[in-house]
Design an enzyme around this catalytic site. Structure first.
Site, PDB file in Angstrom:
ATOM      1  CE  LYS A 141      11.865  68.417  33.059  1.00 56.04           C
ATOM      2  NZ  LYS A 141      12.260  68.120  31.626  1.00 56.04           N
ATOM      3  CB  THR A 142      13.776  62.439  36.077  1.00 57.08           C
ATOM      4  OG1 THR A 142      12.642  62.674  35.673  1.00 57.08           O
ATOM      5  CG2 THR A 142      13.571  61.322  37.158  1.00 57.08           C
ATOM      6  CD  GLU A 159      11.536  65.939  36.741  1.00 61.66           C
ATOM      7  OE1 GLU A 159      11.222  65.624  35.846  1.00 61.66           O
ATOM      8  OE2 GLU A 159      12.094  64.887  37.978  1.00 61.66           O
TER       9      GLU A 159
END
Length: 444
Positions: free
Chosen positions: A112-113, A154
């Site tokens: 995600k990051t 996110e």
């Protein structure tokens, strides 16, 4: 002026929202028991950061935002309830900001990051708002307040806070068993992702290399799949190769070749992360040349294969703590690191080690040595009987040792005679150790 108080303000997700609210003109304050690298930035913006959770801190606040890690017995929570101050979770505040904009939410168990940071980097030209779970070098922060209605964030599945969001577009990088202390089982995680898909108003970009994500996407409208292995996907990476420490690949979108691109960060997982980013950048009319330029310059978010020192000894700081993340990081490392590679791993949470113990088998395959450090508890008690000896046995690496103290790690690195790469891995405070050792090497 309305006052917003953040409990757990130094957390990477909390601090990003605190900065945005300050820029939007709110009076912002908060508390956290430990200072870290975001504290000074918060204070430089005029945000008061208390080092102790005291009930008196919240007096005068109009809204309290609490990290999901904060317990009900926290004195600031108790005082806010006593005073009738509204208390919301971080995910609720994110949804208040994002749901009225053209939101692009990046969800998934892993990646995600990096994916949201990469997307934010490529779309900076159109001035978006960005809230990510890491420090993005291009903006020197984990958030920025843009002037357009594009909002990149996110989306956190760990506590189901992503279910507050109703994004215009979503990306799902993968779905896997994690945070089972909250979800209980993989089936519950899948149910949450189904709801997240249903709440997405427009296009959903799904990784076609993840069977679980692909299964949930079947039969749904507005799905685009991306892949490095599945030729039936809508967005495909082909001709993948590593040259001069760069990963090169061609991208095919809807059956037509779009162009060739290079990444400075290693690993097939980062090619996967790049595919939906390239697709969305193209949709926002960013030129192929500009996309290629920005991708090559992207060095990753802080703590994602973060090269702290590079000489005879290389020090890498990486957030990987789930077995799948560990495997992906090592796979990427072995494409560019030609010297002896030693993984120094700090397990994260007793509950996570307990739930995922069997998954650690073979997860460090590819490194020459593994050094296990004590579990970073994140405030948990060891009610599961987790031991490093059990974890070592499960990992099954023939050169795996247990080291209890930071000083011993520093001695091991300092005494290394060969050229070597040390991979510091974990989601706890191992990053501070990696930075300290890298700084000492630099001085010496």
């Amino acid at each position: 002026m309305e006052k917003i108080y953040f409990i757990g303000i130094n957390g990477i997700g909390m601090s990003g929202l605190a900065k945005i609210m300050k820029i939007k003109g709110y009076d912002v304050a908060g508390a956290d028991l430990s200072r870290n690298y975001v504290t000074e930035e918060l204070e430089s913006l005029g945000i008061k950061v208390f080092g102790e959770h005291l009930g008196e801190n919240v007096v005068g606040s109009n809204l309290v935002v609490a990290s999901s890690a904060i317990k009900s017995e926290n004195p600031e929570i108790k005082k806010a309830k006593e005073l009738g101050i509204k208390i919301i979770k971080r995910g609720e505040l994110l949804s208040i900001l994002m749901n009225k904009e053209k939101g692009i939410a990046v969800a998934g168990t892993h990646g995600k990051t990096t994916t949201s940071s990469m997307l934010g980097s490529l779309l900076l030209d159109i001035d978006p708002t960005i809230v990510v779970g890491g420090i993005l070098p291009e903006i020197g922060s984990n958030s920025r307040c843009g002037k357009t209605d594009v909002f990149i964030a996110e989306a956190d599945e760990s506590d189901n806070s992503f279910l507050y969001l109703t994004p215009e577009t979503s990306i799902i990088t993968n779905i896997e068993a994690d945070h089972l202390e909250n979800h209980g089982c993989l089936e519950n995680i899948k149910k949450s992702f189904v709801q997240f898909m249903e709440q997405t108003k427009g296009e959903i970009l799904v990784c076609g290399d993840c069977p679980e994500a692909l299964e949930l996407a079947k039969g749904r409208k507005n799905i685009k799949t991306y892949s490095i292995n599945n030729e039936k996907s809508d967005i495909i990476a082909t001709d993948i190769r590593v040259e001069n420490f760069k990963t090169k690949f061609k991208v095919i979108i809807d059956g037509e070749e779009f162009g060739e691109f290079e990444l400075s960060i290693p690993g097939n997982h980062n090619i996967q992360n790049a595919l939906p980013v390239i697709y969305l950048a193209k949709k926002f009319d960013i030129s192929k040349e500009r996309i290629a330029q920005k991708l090559l310059k992207f060095k990753g978010a802080k703590r994602r294969y973060d090269i702290l020192h590079s000489d005879k000894i290389r020090i890498i700081d990486d957030y990987a703590h789930h077995p799948t993340e560990i495997k992906a990081t090592i796979q990427g490392a072995k494409t560019i690191e030609k010297n002896k590679t030693i993984a120094i791993f700090q397990p994260h949470r007793y509950s996570r080690v307990n739930f995922l113990l069997n998954e650690f088998k073979g997860s460090f395959e590819g490194v020459d040595e593994v050094i296990l450090m004590p579990v970073y508890s994140a405030g948990e008690n060891n009610e599961f009987g987790v031991t490093l000896e059990k974890l070592k046995e499960k990992i099954g690496h023939k050169h795996c040792t247990i080291v209890e103290k930071n000083e011993e790690i520093a001695k091991i690195v300092a005494s290394e005679k060969e050229s070597a790469t040390f991979l510091f891995m974990g989601a706890g405070n191992i990053s501070s150790l990696a930075h300290t050792i890298a700084e000492n090497i630099g001085r010496n």
